[in-house]
Design a protein around this motif. Structure first.
Motif, PDB file in Angstrom:
ATOM      1  N   ILE A 102       0.839  -1.203   0.000  1.00  0.00           N
ATOM      2  CA  ILE A 102       0.000   0.000   0.000  1.00  0.00           C
ATOM      3  C   ILE A 102       0.876   1.256   0.000  1.00  0.00           C
ATOM      4  O   ILE A 102       0.576   2.244  -0.680  1.00  0.00           O
ATOM      5  CB  ILE A 102      -0.969  -0.020   1.190  1.00  0.00           C
ATOM      6  CG1 ILE A 102      -2.005  -1.138   1.008  1.00  0.00           C
ATOM      7  CG2 ILE A 102      -1.669   1.327   1.359  1.00  0.00           C
ATOM      8  CD1 ILE A 102      -2.881  -1.388   2.220  1.00  0.00           C
ATOM      9  N   ASP A 103       1.967   1.231   0.756  1.00  0.00           N
ATOM     10  CA  ASP A 103       2.883   2.374   0.773  1.00  0.00           C
ATOM     11  C   ASP A 103       3.405   2.686  -0.621  1.00  0.00           C
ATOM     12  O   ASP A 103       3.453   3.851  -1.046  1.00  0.00           O
ATOM     13  CB  ASP A 103       4.063   2.098   1.704  1.00  0.00           C
ATOM     14  CG  ASP A 103       3.709   2.227   3.175  1.00  0.00           C
ATOM     15  OD1 ASP A 103       2.669   2.851   3.486  1.00  0.00           O
ATOM     16  OD2 ASP A 103       4.460   1.703   4.013  1.00  0.00           O
ATOM     17  N   VAL A 104       3.823   1.655  -1.352  1.00  0.00           N
ATOM     18  CA  VAL A 104       4.408   1.859  -2.677  1.00  0.00           C
ATOM     19  C   VAL A 104       3.343   2.133  -3.722  1.00  0.00           C
ATOM     20  O   VAL A 104       3.436   3.105  -4.489  1.00  0.00           O
ATOM     21  CB  VAL A 104       5.267   0.639  -3.080  1.00  0.00           C
ATOM     22  CG1 VAL A 104       5.749   0.777  -4.535  1.00  0.00           C
ATOM     23  CG2 VAL A 104       6.456   0.484  -2.144  1.00  0.00           C
ATOM     24  N   ASN A 105       2.311   1.302  -3.767  1.00  0.00           N
ATOM     25  CA  ASN A 105       1.344   1.376  -4.861  1.00  0.00           C
ATOM     26  C   ASN A 105       0.358   2.533  -4.732  1.00  0.00           C
ATOM     27  O   ASN A 105      -0.073   3.090  -5.747  1.00  0.00           O
ATOM     28  CB  ASN A 105       0.541   0.076  -4.935  1.00  0.00           C
ATOM     29  CG  ASN A 105       1.386  -1.122  -5.335  1.00  0.00           C
ATOM     30  OD1 ASN A 105       2.605  -1.054  -5.379  1.00  0.00           O
ATOM     31  ND2 ASN A 105       0.743  -2.231  -5.612  1.00  0.00           N
ATOM     32  N   VAL A 106      -0.005   2.886  -3.497  1.00  0.00           N
ATOM     33  CA  VAL A 106      -1.041   3.899  -3.294  1.00  0.00           C
ATOM     34  C   VAL A 106      -0.457   5.210  -2.762  1.00  0.00           C
ATOM     35  O   VAL A 106      -0.588   6.258  -3.398  1.00  0.00           O
ATOM     36  CB  VAL A 106      -2.140   3.390  -2.333  1.00  0.00           C
ATOM     37  CG1 VAL A 106      -3.212   4.461  -2.135  1.00  0.00           C
ATOM     38  CG2 VAL A 106      -2.767   2.113  -2.878  1.00  0.00           C
ATOM     39  N   ARG A 107       0.168   5.153  -1.604  1.00  0.00           N
ATOM     40  CA  ARG A 107       0.679   6.387  -1.010  1.00  0.00           C
ATOM     41  C   ARG A 107       1.757   7.023  -1.882  1.00  0.00           C
ATOM     42  O   ARG A 107       1.795   8.249  -2.040  1.00  0.00           O
ATOM     43  CB  ARG A 107       1.202   6.107   0.400  1.00  0.00           C
ATOM     44  CG  ARG A 107       0.113   5.676   1.374  1.00  0.00           C
ATOM     45  CD  ARG A 107       0.626   5.619   2.804  1.00  0.00           C
ATOM     46  NE  ARG A 107      -0.442   5.274   3.726  1.00  0.00           N
ATOM     47  CZ  ARG A 107      -0.656   4.049   4.211  1.00  0.00           C
ATOM     48  NH1 ARG A 107       0.150   3.052   3.853  1.00  0.00           N
ATOM     49  NH2 ARG A 107      -1.649   3.808   5.036  1.00  0.00           N
ATOM     50  N   GLY A 108       2.623   6.203  -2.460  1.00  0.00           N
ATOM     51  CA  GLY A 108       3.646   6.752  -3.340  1.00  0.00           C
ATOM     52  C   GLY A 108       3.043   7.441  -4.551  1.00  0.00           C
ATOM     53  O   GLY A 108       3.476   8.526  -4.944  1.00  0.00           O
ATOM     54  N   ALA A 109       2.039   6.787  -5.153  1.00  0.00           N
ATOM     55  CA  ALA A 109       1.393   7.383  -6.326  1.00  0.00           C
ATOM     56  C   ALA A 109       0.744   8.713  -5.981  1.00  0.00           C
ATOM     57  O   ALA A 109       0.846   9.693  -6.742  1.00  0.00           O
ATOM     58  CB  ALA A 109       0.354   6.409  -6.886  1.00  0.00           C
ATOM     59  N   TYR A 110       0.085   8.776  -4.819  1.00  0.00           N
ATOM     60  CA  TYR A 110      -0.595  10.010  -4.425  1.00  0.00           C
ATOM     61  C   TYR A 110       0.397  11.123  -4.098  1.00  0.00           C
ATOM     62  O   TYR A 110       0.323  12.220  -4.676  1.00  0.00           O
ATOM     63  CB  TYR A 110      -1.507   9.751  -3.228  1.00  0.00           C
ATOM     64  CG  TYR A 110      -2.146  11.026  -2.698  1.00  0.00           C
ATOM     65  CD1 TYR A 110      -3.239  11.590  -3.335  1.00  0.00           C
ATOM     66  CD2 TYR A 110      -1.607  11.684  -1.595  1.00  0.00           C
ATOM     67  CE1 TYR A 110      -3.807  12.764  -2.875  1.00  0.00           C
ATOM     68  CE2 TYR A 110      -2.171  12.862  -1.129  1.00  0.00           C
ATOM     69  CZ  TYR A 110      -3.266  13.397  -1.770  1.00  0.00           C
ATOM     70  OH  TYR A 110      -3.811  14.574  -1.326  1.00  0.00           O
ATOM     71  N   PHE A 111       1.314  10.863  -3.185  1.00  0.00           N
ATOM     72  CA  PHE A 111       2.224  11.924  -2.761  1.00  0.00           C
ATOM     73  C   PHE A 111       3.163  12.342  -3.889  1.00  0.00           C
ATOM     74  O   PHE A 111       3.509  13.529  -4.015  1.00  0.00           O
ATOM     75  CB  PHE A 111       3.008  11.496  -1.528  1.00  0.00           C
ATOM     76  CG  PHE A 111       2.168  11.447  -0.273  1.00  0.00           C
ATOM     77  CD1 PHE A 111       1.641  12.603   0.267  1.00  0.00           C
ATOM     78  CD2 PHE A 111       1.871  10.241   0.343  1.00  0.00           C
ATOM     79  CE1 PHE A 111       0.843  12.580   1.407  1.00  0.00           C
ATOM     80  CE2 PHE A 111       1.080  10.200   1.487  1.00  0.00           C
ATOM     81  CZ  PHE A 111       0.565  11.367   2.015  1.00  0.00           C
ATOM     82  N   GLY A 112       3.591  11.394  -4.720  1.00  0.00           N
ATOM     83  CA  GLY A 112       4.437  11.755  -5.849  1.00  0.00           C
ATOM     84  C   GLY A 112       3.713  12.637  -6.841  1.00  0.00           C
ATOM     85  O   GLY A 112       4.252  13.641  -7.329  1.00  0.00           O
ATOM     86  N   SER A 113       2.464  12.281  -7.146  1.00  0.00           N
ATOM     87  CA  SER A 113       1.682  13.075  -8.104  1.00  0.00           C
ATOM     88  C   SER A 113       1.406  14.470  -7.583  1.00  0.00           C
ATOM     89  O   SER A 113       1.520  15.468  -8.314  1.00  0.00           O
ATOM     90  CB  SER A 113       0.363  12.357  -8.408  1.00  0.00           C
ATOM     91  OG  SER A 113       0.581  11.109  -9.025  1.00  0.00           O
ATOM     92  N   VAL A 114       1.040  14.565  -6.309  1.00  0.00           N
ATOM     93  CA  VAL A 114       0.756  15.874  -5.723  1.00  0.00           C
ATOM     94  C   VAL A 114       2.006  16.746  -5.719  1.00  0.00           C
ATOM     95  O   VAL A 114       1.961  17.933  -6.086  1.00  0.00           O
ATOM     96  CB  VAL A 114       0.179  15.719  -4.303  1.00  0.00           C
ATOM     97  CG1 VAL A 114       0.132  17.063  -3.581  1.00  0.00           C
ATOM     98  CG2 VAL A 114      -1.204  15.096  -4.349  1.00  0.00           C
ATOM     99  N   GLU A 115       3.135  16.177  -5.314  1.00  0.00           N
ATOM    100  CA  GLU A 115       4.368  16.975  -5.267  1.00  0.00           C
ATOM    101  C   GLU A 115       4.787  17.418  -6.656  1.00  0.00           C
ATOM    102  O   GLU A 115       5.203  18.563  -6.856  1.00  0.00           O
ATOM    103  CB  GLU A 115       5.488  16.178  -4.604  1.00  0.00           C
ATOM    104  CG  GLU A 115       6.751  16.991  -4.322  1.00  0.00           C
ATOM    105  CD  GLU A 115       6.504  18.150  -3.363  1.00  0.00           C
ATOM    106  OE1 GLU A 115       7.212  19.170  -3.475  1.00  0.00           O
ATOM    107  OE2 GLU A 115       5.603  18.041  -2.497  1.00  0.00           O
ATOM    108  N   ALA A 116       4.666  16.521  -7.642  1.00  0.00           N
ATOM    109  CA  ALA A 116       5.031  16.888  -9.014  1.00  0.00           C
ATOM    110  C   ALA A 116       4.161  18.027  -9.524  1.00  0.00           C
ATOM    111  O   ALA A 116       4.615  18.884 -10.289  1.00  0.00           O
ATOM    112  CB  ALA A 116       4.901  15.677  -9.930  1.00  0.00           C
TER     113      ALA A 116
END
Length: 236
Positions: A102-116
């Motif tokens: 969940i950390d990699v597949n979901v949280r990473g996708a969300y926080f990475g997209s928002v920061e970008a």
């Protein structure tokens, strides 16, 4: 299509679909930065082949990922390809393994997209590599994995509304059985995968990368908050 003068940031770019995306954007003239977790040799080879920049980070470590995206400066195209697969009986799966996925597949996708998106110029693109299993899951043992891929759909629909006023699009690419290290075309699960497919062959990483380039191009400026399945009819 040409992407000269555009900066592309790919999370999870050293192997498989991620590496194919790095190659295609680099060949189209983009400046490409990609991350990897452990595949040092593959990352070094891809750097030598494409001239891209490689960063070794943990996509599941929120602050580490956010810092890497922030430090890359304004990003025109952000691709989140990092992913883990944990499968088995949900009654016996290790809870820590599920949390890590969940950390990699979901949280990473969300926080990475928002920061970008913070410094992304108008007309920017966010692409998340999901899975057709978010729409159709004919096999047991994948409930936790499918949970993570379905979450990407909701995230994309929500961020499409949030980022639309800046003409930033976000889309989910949903591959089906694709010939990669995670699910090779000659692997033990291949026969079962081919059964539900309308076109009886595995897809290729380069085919998925071609769809990524299309969605990142000017011709796709009106496509956002959408799921794009490329699976040979697996989920049809």
């Amino acid at each position: 299509m040409t992407f000269s003068g555009r900066k592309v940031f790919v999370v999870g770019g050293s192997r498989g679909i991620g590496a194919a995306i790095v190659r295609r954007f680099a060949a189209a003239g983009a400046t490409v930065v990609f991350t990897y977790a452990a595949s040092v040799g593959a990352a070094d080879h891809l750097v030598a082949e494409t001239g891209a920049q490689a960063l070794q980070i943990d996509a599941g470590a929120r602050d580490e990922l956010i810092a890497a995206v922030r430090d890359a400066g304004p990003i025109d195209i952000f691709v989140y390809n990092a992913g883990l697969l944990v499968f088995g009986d949900p009654l016996t799966l290790n809870a820590d393994d599920v949390d890590r996925m969940i950390d990699v597949n979901v949280r990473g996708a969300y926080f990475g997209s928002v920061e970008a998106s913070r410094l992304m110029p108008g007309g920017g693109r966010i692409l998340v590599i999901g899975s057709d299993t978010a729409d159709s899951m004919p096999f047991p043992g994948l409930a936790a994995y499918v949970l993570t891929k379905a979450a990407m759909q909701g995230m994309a629909r929500g961020l499409a509304r949030d980022l639309g006023p800046r003409n930033i699009t976000i889309n989910v690419i949903q591959p089906g059985p694709t010939d990669t290290d995670m699910n090779p075309a000659n692997g033990p699960r291949a026969a079962g995968m081919l059964g539900p497919m309308a076109i009886k062959r595995y897809g290729t990483a380069d085919e998925v990368a071609g769809l990524a380039l299309y969605l990142a191009g000017a011709q796709a400026r009106g496509i956002t908050g959408a799921m794009h399945t490329i699976d040979g009819g697996f989920a049809a």
